[in-house]
Design a protein around this motif. Structure first.
Motif, PDB file in Angstrom:
ATOM      1  N   GLU A 164      -4.218  -4.737  -8.831  1.00 27.29           N
ATOM      2  CA  GLU A 164      -4.156  -4.941 -10.277  1.00 27.29           C
ATOM      3  C   GLU A 164      -4.545  -6.382 -10.609  1.00 27.29           C
ATOM      4  O   GLU A 164      -4.102  -7.332  -9.965  1.00 27.29           O
ATOM      5  CB  GLU A 164      -2.743  -4.650 -10.774  1.00 27.29           C
ATOM      6  N   THR A 223      -3.659  -0.425 -13.868  1.00 30.97           N
ATOM      7  CA  THR A 223      -3.473   0.913 -13.301  1.00 30.97           C
ATOM      8  C   THR A 223      -4.177   1.980 -14.140  1.00 30.97           C
ATOM      9  O   THR A 223      -4.460   3.068 -13.635  1.00 30.97           O
ATOM     10  CB  THR A 223      -1.985   1.246 -13.190  1.00 30.97           C
ATOM     11  N   THR A 253      -7.389   3.379 -12.634  1.00 35.78           N
ATOM     12  CA  THR A 253      -7.372   4.307 -11.508  1.00 35.78           C
ATOM     13  C   THR A 253      -8.023   5.622 -11.930  1.00 35.78           C
ATOM     14  O   THR A 253      -7.809   6.095 -13.043  1.00 35.78           O
ATOM     15  CB  THR A 253      -5.927   4.572 -11.046  1.00 35.78           C
ATOM     16  N   GLN A 273      -8.445   3.513  -6.672  1.00 33.12           N
ATOM     17  CA  GLN A 273      -7.018   3.425  -6.960  1.00 33.12           C
ATOM     18  C   GLN A 273      -6.663   1.964  -7.221  1.00 33.12           C
ATOM     19  O   GLN A 273      -6.921   1.100  -6.382  1.00 33.12           O
ATOM     20  CB  GLN A 273      -6.199   3.955  -5.782  1.00 33.12           C
ATOM     21  N   PRO A 287      -0.564  -1.555  -8.452  1.00 34.39           N
ATOM     22  CA  PRO A 287       0.153  -2.583  -9.213  1.00 34.39           C
ATOM     23  C   PRO A 287       0.710  -3.664  -8.307  1.00 34.39           C
ATOM     24  O   PRO A 287       1.176  -3.397  -7.201  1.00 34.39           O
ATOM     25  CB  PRO A 287       1.275  -1.797  -9.899  1.00 34.39           C
ATOM     26  N   GLY A 322      -0.587   4.100  -6.708  1.00 38.60           N
ATOM     27  CA  GLY A 322      -1.288   3.214  -7.624  1.00 38.60           C
ATOM     28  C   GLY A 322      -0.969   3.474  -9.078  1.00 38.60           C
ATOM     29  O   GLY A 322      -1.399   2.720  -9.951  1.00 38.60           O
ATOM     30  N   TYR A 323      -0.267   4.556  -9.375  1.00 40.41           N
ATOM     31  CA  TYR A 323       0.113   4.857 -10.748  1.00 40.41           C
ATOM     32  C   TYR A 323       1.496   4.263 -11.018  1.00 40.41           C
ATOM     33  O   TYR A 323       2.406   4.373 -10.191  1.00 40.41           O
ATOM     34  CB  TYR A 323       0.127   6.366 -10.977  1.00 40.41           C
ATOM     35  N   THR A 324       1.664   3.667 -12.190  1.00 37.13           N
ATOM     36  CA  THR A 324       2.841   2.868 -12.499  1.00 37.13           C
ATOM     37  C   THR A 324       4.161   3.585 -12.228  1.00 37.13           C
ATOM     38  O   THR A 324       5.091   3.013 -11.662  1.00 37.13           O
ATOM     39  CB  THR A 324       2.806   2.418 -13.977  1.00 37.13           C
TER      40      THR A 324
END
Length: 223
Positions: free
Chosen positions: A96, A144, A147, A168, A171, A198-200
């Motif tokens: 990020e 993010t 992604t 990806q 964060p 990689g997703y919050t």
């Protein structure tokens, strides 16, 4: 049809008694003679070396034996090359705040255009997105939200193809003594395997598993 810069063979078979002579004309121009990039073989075939856009035209083969009225046939030469699309992606996983840089190689004839899409939505230069004239996509200061799957579309008047790659954005997270998995180990293992860290929301649920997955290469901040 022939690929650009390749040899083009235009065949012309003639019959008659007496045996007719063969001549070639390009469109309304004068006769084509053997020499330079042209060669006419004894069997009537016309060879054009390193065919280019200047050679796209109609060619007429004429048979004449001096006894009866000459006859002719016309053939049109066109250039064609199947499209090829390939993405160079050296950053399948990006921190990020970093930069996504994807290069799309699009080849073929007629010369194709190269455009980009993310998850089916067209991308254009603006904000932190820059697309160069040679097909390179750059996204700076990524988050993010960046992604996803990126597609390169290569198209001309004859054909359209596309190829995709996934990126990806991970964060940044700082060390946290309270970093722990808040759901079952099995669910966290599935999240890691599916590359969802990689997703919050997922690092919050499986902080410890995601941290182990990145093997200490990333800095963690308070989630």
């Amino acid at each position: 049809m022939v690929k650009p810069n390749r040899q083009a063979f235009l065949h012309c078979e003639v019959y008659g008694n007496p045996k007719p002579a063969v001549s070639w004309q390009k469109s309304s121009q004068s006769d084509i003679r053997t020499g330079g990039r042209y060669e006419i073989f004894s069997n009537g075939t016309l060879l054009i070396r390193q065919a280019s856009e200047a050679d796209i035209d109609s060619y007429t083969c004429t048979a004449d034996n001096g006894v009866i009225t000459p006859v002719w046939k016309t053939i049109k030469l066109e250039l064609r090359e199947m499209l090829v699309a390939r993405i160079d992606n050296d950053n399948g996983r990006v921190m990020e705040g970093g930069r996504i840089k994807l290069t799309c190689e699009g080849r073929g004839y007629p010369t194709p255009t190269v455009t980009w899409e993310k998850m089916g939505r067209p991308l254009q230069t603006g904000g932190n997105v820059f697309i160069s004239s040679d097909g390179q996509l750059t996204i700076r200061d990524v988050s993010t939200r960046d992604t996803g799957s990126y597609s390169c579309i290569v198209a001309n008047s004859e054909e359209k193809i596309e190829t995709s790659t996934s990126v990806q954005v991970v964060p940044k997270v700082m060390p946290d003594d309270k970093c722990e998995d808040k759901t079952s180990q099995m669910k966290c293992r599935l999240i890691v395997t599916a590359r969802l860290c990689g997703y919050t929301m997922y690092p919050k649920v499986c902080c410890a598993s995601c941290r182990r997955h990145f093997n200490g290469e990333l800095l963690f901040k308070d989630l």
